[in-house]
Design an enzyme around this catalytic site. Structure first.
Site, PDB file in Angstrom:
ATOM      1  N   HIS A 189      24.360 -43.235 -75.466  1.00  0.00           N
ATOM      2  CA  HIS A 189      24.912 -42.179 -74.592  1.00  0.00           C
ATOM      3  C   HIS A 189      24.990 -42.608 -73.113  1.00  0.00           C
ATOM      4  O   HIS A 189      26.084 -42.574 -72.528  1.00  0.00           O
ATOM      5  CB  HIS A 189      24.118 -40.884 -74.807  1.00  0.00           C
TER       6      HIS A 189
ATOM      7  N   HIS B  82      20.711 -42.086 -65.991  1.00  0.00           N
ATOM      8  CA  HIS B  82      20.763 -40.659 -65.652  1.00  0.00           C
ATOM      9  C   HIS B  82      19.817 -39.770 -66.469  1.00  0.00           C
ATOM     10  O   HIS B  82      19.438 -38.702 -66.008  1.00  0.00           O
ATOM     11  CB  HIS B  82      22.206 -40.115 -65.707  1.00  0.00           C
ATOM     12  N   ASP B  83      19.422 -40.204 -67.668  1.00  0.00           N
ATOM     13  CA  ASP B  83      18.506 -39.372 -68.463  1.00  0.00           C
ATOM     14  C   ASP B  83      17.082 -39.928 -68.497  1.00  0.00           C
ATOM     15  O   ASP B  83      16.247 -39.396 -69.247  1.00  0.00           O
ATOM     16  CB  ASP B  83      19.041 -39.215 -69.894  1.00  0.00           C
TER      17      ASP B  83
ATOM     18  N   GLU C 134      14.560 -37.311 -66.922  1.00  0.00           N
ATOM     19  CA  GLU C 134      14.506 -36.082 -67.722  1.00  0.00           C
ATOM     20  C   GLU C 134      13.876 -36.315 -69.111  1.00  0.00           C
ATOM     21  O   GLU C 134      13.125 -35.478 -69.597  1.00  0.00           O
ATOM     22  CB  GLU C 134      15.935 -35.552 -67.897  1.00  0.00           C
ATOM     23  N   ASP C 135      14.173 -37.444 -69.705  1.00  0.00           N
ATOM     24  CA  ASP C 135      13.783 -37.644 -71.112  1.00  0.00           C
ATOM     25  C   ASP C 135      12.712 -38.701 -71.340  1.00  0.00           C
ATOM     26  O   ASP C 135      12.286 -38.911 -72.474  1.00  0.00           O
ATOM     27  CB  ASP C 135      15.018 -38.013 -71.951  1.00  0.00           C
TER      28      ASP C 135
ATOM     29  N   ASP D 199      28.895 -37.359 -68.119  1.00  0.00           N
ATOM     30  CA  ASP D 199      27.838 -36.889 -69.042  1.00  0.00           C
ATOM     31  C   ASP D 199      28.371 -35.759 -69.923  1.00  0.00           C
ATOM     32  O   ASP D 199      28.182 -35.750 -71.146  1.00  0.00           O
ATOM     33  CB  ASP D 199      26.659 -36.407 -68.176  1.00  0.00           C
TER      34      ASP D 199
HETATM   35  P1  NDP Z   1      20.779 -28.257 -76.104  1.00  0.00           P
HETATM   36  O1  NDP Z   1      20.575 -28.294 -74.650  1.00  0.00           O
HETATM   37  O2  NDP Z   1      19.643 -27.981 -77.021  1.00  0.00           O
HETATM   38  O3  NDP Z   1      21.416 -29.598 -76.635  1.00  0.00           O
HETATM   39  C1  NDP Z   1      22.464 -30.197 -75.991  1.00  0.00           C
HETATM   40  C2  NDP Z   1      21.950 -31.369 -75.177  1.00  0.00           C
HETATM   41  O4  NDP Z   1      21.334 -32.307 -76.045  1.00  0.00           O
HETATM   42  C3  NDP Z   1      23.078 -32.072 -74.506  1.00  0.00           C
HETATM   43  O5  NDP Z   1      23.306 -31.531 -73.245  1.00  0.00           O
HETATM   44  C4  NDP Z   1      22.628 -33.520 -74.505  1.00  0.00           C
HETATM   45  O6  NDP Z   1      21.879 -33.716 -73.303  1.00  0.00           O
HETATM   46  C5  NDP Z   1      21.692 -33.635 -75.699  1.00  0.00           C
HETATM   47  N1  NDP Z   1      22.265 -34.262 -76.914  1.00  0.00           N
HETATM   48  C6  NDP Z   1      21.620 -35.160 -77.704  1.00  0.00           C
HETATM   49  N2  NDP Z   1      22.364 -35.475 -78.765  1.00  0.00           N
HETATM   50  C7  NDP Z   1      23.521 -34.783 -78.675  1.00  0.00           C
HETATM   51  C8  NDP Z   1      24.686 -34.716 -79.486  1.00  0.00           C
HETATM   52  N3  NDP Z   1      24.871 -35.421 -80.609  1.00  0.00           N
HETATM   53  N4  NDP Z   1      25.692 -33.891 -79.099  1.00  0.00           N
HETATM   54  C9  NDP Z   1      25.561 -33.179 -77.974  1.00  0.00           C
HETATM   55  N5  NDP Z   1      24.460 -33.177 -77.180  1.00  0.00           N
HETATM   56  C10 NDP Z   1      23.453 -33.997 -77.516  1.00  0.00           C
HETATM   57  O7  NDP Z   1      21.967 -27.236 -76.408  1.00  0.00           O
HETATM   58  P2  NDP Z   1      21.955 -25.726 -76.029  1.00  0.00           P
HETATM   59  O8  NDP Z   1      20.608 -25.168 -76.249  1.00  0.00           O
HETATM   60  O9  NDP Z   1      22.556 -25.652 -74.701  1.00  0.00           O
HETATM   61  O10 NDP Z   1      22.935 -25.046 -77.052  1.00  0.00           O
HETATM   62  C11 NDP Z   1      24.283 -24.761 -76.749  1.00  0.00           C
HETATM   63  C12 NDP Z   1      24.546 -23.272 -76.679  1.00  0.00           C
HETATM   64  O11 NDP Z   1      24.172 -22.670 -77.869  1.00  0.00           O
HETATM   65  C13 NDP Z   1      23.839 -22.578 -75.544  1.00  0.00           C
HETATM   66  O12 NDP Z   1      24.804 -21.946 -74.741  1.00  0.00           O
HETATM   67  C14 NDP Z   1      22.913 -21.575 -76.208  1.00  0.00           C
HETATM   68  O13 NDP Z   1      22.996 -20.278 -75.613  1.00  0.00           O
HETATM   69  C15 NDP Z   1      23.426 -21.487 -77.586  1.00  0.00           C
HETATM   70  N6  NDP Z   1      22.362 -21.423 -78.576  1.00  0.00           N
HETATM   71  C16 NDP Z   1      22.701 -20.921 -79.778  1.00  0.00           C
HETATM   72  C17 NDP Z   1      21.780 -20.872 -80.782  1.00  0.00           C
HETATM   73  C18 NDP Z   1      22.233 -20.376 -82.066  1.00  0.00           C
HETATM   74  O14 NDP Z   1      21.578 -20.611 -83.055  1.00  0.00           O
HETATM   75  N7  NDP Z   1      23.405 -19.750 -82.138  1.00  0.00           N
HETATM   76  C19 NDP Z   1      20.396 -21.321 -80.591  1.00  0.00           C
HETATM   77  C20 NDP Z   1      20.145 -21.874 -79.301  1.00  0.00           C
HETATM   78  C21 NDP Z   1      21.133 -21.931 -78.352  1.00  0.00           C
HETATM   79  P3  NDP Z   1      21.678 -35.157 -72.607  1.00  0.00           P
HETATM   80  O15 NDP Z   1      22.915 -35.539 -71.894  1.00  0.00           O
HETATM   81  O16 NDP Z   1      20.541 -34.878 -71.680  1.00  0.00           O
HETATM   82  O17 NDP Z   1      21.354 -36.073 -73.729  1.00  0.00           O
HETATM   83 ZN    ZN Z   2      23.106 -37.277 -70.555  1.00  0.00          ZN
END
Ligand code: NDP
Ligand code: ZN
Length: 179
Positions: A34, A60-61, A64-65, A121
């Site tokens: 990523h 960048h991560d 955070e991670d 990102d």
């Molecule tokens: P998360 O923040 O849990 O996950 C997304 C983050 O995970 C990304 O920003 C990315 O951050 C990282 N990531 C790692 N692998 C992947 C991948 N394969 N694809 C995409 N991202 C990846 O997501 P949210 O909690 O924000 O969920 C999205 C929406 O869903 C929210 O608006 C929330 O309100 C809603 N929601 C719905 C639920 C439901 O069951 N309906 C439950 C919980 C939330 P990085 O760049 O740092 O790696």
């Molecule tokens: Zn990222």
């Protein structure tokens, strides 16, 4: 050290930091794919050759991670890189919804370098949500993520036209796929 060796140092450092971490998608790709994709988008879609921005993208991560601190990044890669990484780092002590709200609020106030990293990102994450989503994410959750991503990107516009165009094309494909 010259630009190329600094860039490779950052890639190697980030790979070490993210050792053992995987992306959430069903393909379970190594996490380092990523940040490398983010830096590659900035260089080869955005046309950016500012090495500090490219290094910040690779790192960048890491704050955070991983256990990396801003001070450590300053020491190894300089203040400009560390500043950019910290600008795109969420405060993990805050609840998730608050962090997501703050990303939207902060986006227009980021430096141009941080806007570019954030935009690439979001391109990488929305591309992953579209093509390799986490197995347990419903279509609705994917849609919600993409809509939120687009609201962050709305505040990032003006820093790089090519990346913005790429984002807009990606959004069209994502909407076609997810409805
Ligand atoms: P998360 O923040 O849990 O996950 C997304 C983050 O995970 C990304 O920003 C990315 O951050 C990282 N990531 C790692 N692998 C992947 C991948 N394969 N694809 C995409 N991202 C990846 O997501 P949210 O909690 O924000 O969920 C999205 C929406 O869903 C929210 O608006 C929330 O309100 C809603 N929601 C719905 C639920 C439901 O069951 N309906 C439950 C919980 C939330 P990085 O760049 O740092 O790696
Ligand atoms: Zn990222």
């Amino acid at each position: 050290m010259n630009n190329l060796s600094n860039l490779l140092h950052a890639a190697s450092f980030a790979a070490q930091c993210h050792t053992g971490q995987k992306r959430k998608g069903e393909r379970g790709e190594p996490y380092i794919n990523h940040p490398l994709e983010v830096a590659n988008l900035i260089a080869n879609v955005g046309g950016i050759d500012d090495v500090d921005i490219l290094i910040a993208a690779i790192l960048h991560d890491t704050v955070e991670d991983c256990d990396v601190t801003g001070d450590e990044i300053t020491e190894l890669f300089g203040e400009l890189v560390a500043g950019c990484v910290l600008e795109v780092t969420d405060d993990k002590s805050l609840p998730k919804m608050e962090r997501k709200r703050l990303q939207v609020e902060h986006a227009p106030h980021l430096s141009d370098g941080a806007k570019i990293v954030k935009l690439a990102d979001k391109i990488s994450n929305i591309n992953d949500i579209t093509n390799s989503p986490p197995a347990d994410w419903s279509i609705e959750r994917r849609r919600e993520y993409i809509e939120w991503g687009a609201s962050v990107v709305a505040g990032l516009r003006g820093a790089n036209e090519s990346l913005e165009r790429h984002f807009d094309e990606l959004m069209e494909r994502a909407i076609t796929k997810l409805g």
